[in-house]
Scaffold this motif. Structure first.
Motif, short mmCIF file in Angstrom:
data_model
loop_
_atom_site.label_atom_id
_atom_site.label_comp_id
_atom_site.label_asym_id
_atom_site.label_seq_id
_atom_site.Cartn_x
_atom_site.Cartn_y
_atom_site.Cartn_z
N ALA A 92 -64.89 23.87 -99.25
CA ALA A 92 -65.50 23.38 -98.01
C ALA A 92 -65.78 24.60 -97.14
O ALA A 92 -64.85 25.35 -96.83
N PRO A 93 -67.01 24.84 -96.74
CA PRO A 93 -67.34 26.04 -95.97
C PRO A 93 -66.58 26.10 -94.64
O PRO A 93 -66.32 25.06 -94.01
N PRO A 94 -66.23 27.30 -94.19
CA PRO A 94 -65.56 27.45 -92.90
C PRO A 94 -66.54 27.25 -91.75
O PRO A 94 -67.71 27.62 -91.85
N THR A 95 -66.05 26.66 -90.67
CA THR A 95 -66.90 26.42 -89.51
C THR A 95 -66.40 27.15 -88.25
O THR A 95 -67.20 27.48 -87.38
N TRP B 235 -68.43 34.46 -93.07
CA TRP B 235 -67.80 34.24 -94.38
C TRP B 235 -68.73 34.74 -95.47
O TRP B 235 -69.91 34.40 -95.48
N THR C 163 -64.13 29.50 -100.62
CA THR C 163 -64.00 29.06 -99.24
C THR C 163 -62.53 29.16 -98.83
O THR C 163 -61.64 29.01 -99.67
N VAL D 296 -58.45 28.55 -89.93
CA VAL D 296 -59.87 28.41 -90.30
C VAL D 296 -60.20 26.93 -90.41
O VAL D 296 -59.69 26.23 -91.30
N ARG D 297 -61.03 26.46 -89.50
CA ARG D 297 -61.51 25.08 -89.55
C ARG D 297 -62.61 25.00 -90.59
O ARG D 297 -63.46 25.90 -90.68
N ARG D 298 -62.62 23.92 -91.38
CA ARG D 298 -63.55 23.78 -92.48
C ARG D 298 -64.47 22.58 -92.28
O ARG D 298 -64.19 21.70 -91.48
N ASP E 179 -64.90 20.07 -94.06
CA ASP E 179 -64.31 18.78 -94.41
C ASP E 179 -63.29 18.32 -93.38
O ASP E 179 -62.53 17.38 -93.62
N THR F 140 -58.00 22.11 -91.56
CA THR F 140 -57.79 23.46 -91.05
C THR F 140 -56.82 24.17 -91.97
O THR F 140 -55.69 23.71 -92.18
#
Length: 215
Positions: free
Chosen positions: A65-68, A105, A111, A147-149, A151, A154
């Motif tokens: 899941a990509p980091p946001t 990233w 991820t 790191v918040r993701r 999906d 965190t």
């Protein structure tokens, strides 16, 4: 120099990747020499190796899941995460406008929270002044990185070490190679600014491993 390493060792790129985030990061230092220097991590001794990453507790590793968003409470960092790929020569592309002051990233790495090594880079400074990783050299072992993701989970990492490496002696495999459990590398510039070459001489790297997941 390979620009697309095969899966399994794609994070351990050629030595040119050591120059992460340094191509433009020295601009502020060049124009504002009076500004206080960034906090520097301890220089790494010869043949330094990273701390052994503990094997992840069963079930702690996350799916892709990509980091946001990246949060480093000890440094006052809270920022949205951009993405970075590779330049044509195989080196890592530093964050560019309008994202030059955001962490990025590296999309060729796992991820954050997946098994393996996730890589997030950031500038030390820019034309506007200190950038997102200006104080990375001040980070200490035991501190948390969140790191918040995408999906909505965190991934919480604990810092193992922060070291500074000369770019011409950068331990590529120690930084980029996959680990048995989920790990994270935060990378920026460090050391002295080389006015002739217009970049910093070193890189600062924070090594961390996954210790918790929150939802």
């Amino acid at each position: 120099m390979r620009t697309a390493p095969p899966r399994g060792d794609r994070r351990a790129l050629a030595l040119g990747l050591a120059a992460v985030a340094c191509a433009a990061a020295g601009v502020t230092a060049a124009f504002n020499g009076h500004r206080d220097p960034a906090p520097q991590a301890p220089a790494a001794p010869p043949a330094w190796a990273p701390p052994r990453t503990p094997v992840t507790v069963d079930g702690l590793a996350l799916p892709a899941a990509p980091p946001t968003r990246l949060t480093i409470p000890a440094l006052g960092v809270r920022a949205r995460v951009a993405r970075a790929g590779l330049r044509p020569d195989g080196t890592l592309q530093p964050p560019r406008p309008p994202d030059e002051d955001r962490p990025a990233w590296y999309i060729g790495s796992v991820t954050p929270g997946e098994t393996g090594t996730a890589v997030i880079e950031g500038h030390l400074d820019s034309r506007a002044g200190p950038s997102v990783f200006f104080r990375l050299g001040r980070l200490r072992p035991g501190r948390r990185v969140r790191v918040r993701r995408a999906d909505r989970t965190t991934a919480v990492f604990t810092v193992d070490a922060v070291r500074r490496f000369p770019k011409d002696a950068f331990p590529t495999w120690a930084v980029y190679a996959d680990t048995p459990g989920p790990s994270l590398r935060l990378i920026t510039c460090g050391g002295r600014f080389d006015a002739a070459a217009r970049h910093y001489r070193d890189n600062t790297v924070a090594f961390a491993h996954l210790t918790a997941v929150t939802r």
